[in-house]
Scaffold this active site. Structure first.
Site, PDB file in Angstrom:
ATOM      1  N   SER A   1      54.011  79.605  14.866  1.00 44.31           N
ATOM      2  CA  SER A   1      53.066  78.661  15.476  1.00 44.31           C
ATOM      3  C   SER A   1      53.002  78.946  16.969  1.00 44.31           C
ATOM      4  O   SER A   1      54.009  78.837  17.678  1.00 44.31           O
ATOM      5  CB  SER A   1      53.540  77.224  15.256  1.00 44.31           C
ATOM      6  OG  SER A   1      52.862  76.369  16.162  1.00 44.31           O
TER       7      SER A   1
ATOM      8  N   HIS B   1      49.833  80.569  12.934  1.00 46.76           N
ATOM      9  CA  HIS B   1      49.509  79.148  12.844  1.00 46.76           C
ATOM     10  C   HIS B   1      48.957  78.659  14.189  1.00 46.76           C
ATOM     11  O   HIS B   1      49.589  78.831  15.229  1.00 46.76           O
ATOM     12  CB  HIS B   1      50.791  78.390  12.497  1.00 46.76           C
ATOM     13  CG  HIS B   1      50.621  76.950  12.177  1.00 46.76           C
ATOM     14  ND1 HIS B   1      50.212  76.481  10.941  1.00 46.76           N
ATOM     15  CD2 HIS B   1      50.827  75.846  12.937  1.00 46.76           C
ATOM     16  CE1 HIS B   1      50.188  75.160  10.951  1.00 46.76           C
ATOM     17  NE2 HIS B   1      50.539  74.744  12.160  1.00 46.76           N
TER      18      HIS B   1
ATOM     19  N   ASP C   1      47.622  75.362  16.170  1.00 49.29           N
ATOM     20  CA  ASP C   1      47.603  73.894  16.151  1.00 49.29           C
ATOM     21  C   ASP C   1      46.469  73.372  17.022  1.00 49.29           C
ATOM     22  O   ASP C   1      46.462  73.577  18.233  1.00 49.29           O
ATOM     23  CB  ASP C   1      48.943  73.363  16.674  1.00 49.29           C
ATOM     24  CG  ASP C   1      50.052  73.574  15.664  1.00 49.29           C
ATOM     25  OD1 ASP C   1      49.893  73.104  14.522  1.00 49.29           O
ATOM     26  OD2 ASP C   1      51.049  74.226  16.007  1.00 49.29           O
TER      27      ASP C   1
ATOM     28  N   MET D   1      44.594  70.162  18.405  1.00 49.18           N
ATOM     29  CA  MET D   1      44.840  68.723  18.640  1.00 49.18           C
ATOM     30  C   MET D   1      43.768  68.167  19.563  1.00 49.18           C
ATOM     31  O   MET D   1      43.368  68.834  20.521  1.00 49.18           O
ATOM     32  CB  MET D   1      46.207  68.522  19.296  1.00 49.18           C
ATOM     33  CG  MET D   1      47.362  69.148  18.531  1.00 49.18           C
ATOM     34  SD  MET D   1      48.942  68.727  19.284  1.00 49.18           S
ATOM     35  CE  MET D   1      50.045  69.811  18.373  1.00 49.18           C
TER      36      MET D   1
ATOM     37  N   HIS E   1      45.433  74.532  11.836  1.00 48.70           N
ATOM     38  CA  HIS E   1      45.909  73.205  11.440  1.00 48.70           C
ATOM     39  C   HIS E   1      45.189  72.184  12.315  1.00 48.70           C
ATOM     40  O   HIS E   1      45.500  72.051  13.490  1.00 48.70           O
ATOM     41  CB  HIS E   1      47.434  73.189  11.634  1.00 48.70           C
ATOM     42  CG  HIS E   1      48.074  71.853  11.469  1.00 48.70           C
ATOM     43  ND1 HIS E   1      49.376  71.594  11.870  1.00 48.70           N
ATOM     44  CD2 HIS E   1      47.618  70.685  10.932  1.00 48.70           C
ATOM     45  CE1 HIS E   1      49.669  70.343  11.604  1.00 48.70           C
ATOM     46  NE2 HIS E   1      48.625  69.766  11.050  1.00 48.70           N
TER      47      HIS E   1
ATOM     48  N   MET F   1      44.472  68.854  13.720  1.00 51.79           N
ATOM     49  CA  MET F   1      44.982  67.488  13.932  1.00 51.79           C
ATOM     50  C   MET F   1      43.938  66.764  14.757  1.00 51.79           C
ATOM     51  O   MET F   1      44.127  66.451  15.930  1.00 51.79           O
ATOM     52  CB  MET F   1      46.334  67.556  14.664  1.00 51.79           C
ATOM     53  CG  MET F   1      47.454  68.040  13.762  1.00 51.79           C
ATOM     54  SD  MET F   1      48.876  68.686  14.685  1.00 51.79           S
ATOM     55  CE  MET F   1      48.350  70.372  14.922  1.00 51.79           C
TER      56      MET F   1
ATOM     57  N   MET G   1      54.090  67.984   6.593  1.00 53.74           N
ATOM     58  CA  MET G   1      54.611  67.824   7.954  1.00 53.74           C
ATOM     59  C   MET G   1      56.039  67.297   7.868  1.00 53.74           C
ATOM     60  O   MET G   1      56.298  66.259   7.245  1.00 53.74           O
ATOM     61  CB  MET G   1      53.773  66.836   8.759  1.00 53.74           C
ATOM     62  CG  MET G   1      52.396  67.318   9.180  1.00 53.74           C
ATOM     63  SD  MET G   1      52.364  68.904  10.045  1.00 53.74           S
ATOM     64  CE  MET G   1      53.398  68.588  11.477  1.00 53.74           C
TER      65      MET G   1
ATOM     66  N   ASP H   1      55.906  72.408   8.104  1.00 57.08           N
ATOM     67  CA  ASP H   1      55.639  72.524   9.540  1.00 57.08           C
ATOM     68  C   ASP H   1      56.379  71.430  10.304  1.00 57.08           C
ATOM     69  O   ASP H   1      56.141  70.247  10.081  1.00 57.08           O
ATOM     70  CB  ASP H   1      54.118  72.386   9.737  1.00 57.08           C
ATOM     71  CG  ASP H   1      53.670  72.552  11.179  1.00 57.08           C
ATOM     72  OD1 ASP H   1      54.483  72.930  12.035  1.00 57.08           O
ATOM     73  OD2 ASP H   1      52.473  72.307  11.429  1.00 57.08           O
TER      74      ASP H   1
HETATM   75  C1  DX5 Z   1      53.332  69.972  15.472  1.00 62.23           C
HETATM   76  C2  DX5 Z   1      52.662  71.244  15.039  1.00 62.23           C
HETATM   77  C3  DX5 Z   1      53.582  72.343  14.689  1.00 62.23           C
HETATM   78  C4  DX5 Z   1      54.493  72.795  15.772  1.00 62.23           C
HETATM   79  C5  DX5 Z   1      55.808  73.039  15.146  1.00 62.23           C
HETATM   80  O1  DX5 Z   1      52.400  68.961  15.537  1.00 62.23           O
HETATM   81  O2  DX5 Z   1      51.830  71.010  13.911  1.00 62.23           O
HETATM   82  O3  DX5 Z   1      52.891  73.455  14.126  1.00 62.23           O
HETATM   83  O4  DX5 Z   1      54.078  73.963  16.443  1.00 62.23           O
HETATM   84  O5  DX5 Z   1      56.700  73.308  16.146  1.00 62.23           O
HETATM   85  P1  DX5 Z   1      58.249  73.472  15.875  1.00 62.23           P
HETATM   86  O6  DX5 Z   1      58.429  74.606  14.931  1.00 62.23           O
HETATM   87  O7  DX5 Z   1      58.749  73.768  17.252  1.00 62.23           O
HETATM   88  O8  DX5 Z   1      58.761  72.161  15.341  1.00 62.23           O
HETATM   89 ZN    ZN Z   2      51.007  72.792  12.843  1.00 65.69          ZN
END
Ligand code: DX5
Ligand code: ZN
Length: 240
Positions: free
Chosen positions: A7, A32, A34, A36, A65, A67, A136, A174
């Site tokens: 990620s 990956h 993220d 947001m 992903h 969010m 999650m 994740d």
């Molecule tokens: C959190 C993200 C993850 C994040 C995980 O909201 O969806 O993908 O990058 O990070 P680690 O592996 O550091 O917990």
């Molecule tokens: Zn994620």
């Protein structure tokens, strides 16, 4: 087959192409991303323009992903940017079936994500449509958080449902996946292992990806989780 899914949330954003290349050399096979929006989760990250640049930086599948609220409004933009996999949150989609159809319609592989507090059984009806289910194991929004232990039971339950229903979707996990949790995650039945801080947090993505994957593969072969001989993974560090 277990796969490591680095990620980029914990990577150095000024050197994303190099960071991804290092993670790939270490054995990462899916990237990956993220996304947001500051509404669905209390943080803001990146969107389609960055995905478009990443598309030029790697041939690995880009696992986006989302969010975000109202994901339907952005599916087309992610498709045009070159996203391969797109997952949306059960909690953000009042018409989840329609959203998954939209992702499919745009030629991408649809996934559904559930937050820690959401029961696995709530997504049973749409399981035949998805390419992957993302469980999650932290509350989304930040990297470097602690793995929530009850996530393991949810992974096992999902693997059981998959067997009962005779389906082939992939199980992704994740949040807090690191050298001390990854073996249990694999033993519970997950195959797509997202890791941010544990890969990029120490600035040694190749070394740390390789070490994680090694533990995961041993666990998949039933060798258990000793972790012996592995280099120390970076300490957890919450990332913006
Ligand atoms: C959190 C993200 C993850 C994040 C995980 O909201 O969806 O993908 O990058 O990070 P680690 O592996 O550091 O917990
Ligand atoms: Zn994620």
């Amino acid at each position: 087959m277990v796969e490591l899914v680095p990620s980029i949330l914990s990577a150095d954003f000024s050197r994303l192409a190099d960071e991804i290349a290092a993670a790939e050399r270490g054995g990462g096979t899916v990237i990956h991303v993220d996304v947001m929006d500051g509404h669905f989760v209390p943080n803001i990250t990146v969107g389609p323009p960055v995905v478009k640049s990443l598309r030029k930086a790697t041939r690995l599948p880009l696992d986006c992903h989302l969010m975000i609220e109202n994901p339907n409004d952005f599916i087309e933009a992610f498709a045009e940017a070159g996203a391969d996999w797109v997952s949306v949150h059960y909690e953000a989609c009042p018409h989840l079936h329609r959203t998954l159809e939209l992702i499919l319609h745009h030629g991408m592989k649809p996934g559904v994500v559930i937050n820690p507090a959401t029961r696995v059984d709530l997504i049973e009806q749409i399981l035949p449509m998805v390419h992957h289910v993302l469980i999650m194991s932290v509350n989304p929004g930040f990297g470097g958080q602690e793995f929530i232990p009850f996530s393991l039971r949810k992974i096992s339950r999902l693997a059981q449902l998959r067997r009962e229903l005779g389906l082939a979707f992939r199980i992704e996990v994740d949040g807090g996946v690191a050298h001390d949790t990854i073996a249990q995650v694999v033993q519970a039945g997950a195959e797509l292992l997202v890791a941010g801080n544990a890969v990029f947090g120490a600035g040694k993505a190749e070394r740390d990806a390789r070490a994680l994957l090694d533990i995961a593969r041993k666990a998949a072969r039933g060798a258990g989780n000793s972790g012996t001989g592995q280099k120390a993974a970076p300490a957890r560090r919450r990332t913006a």
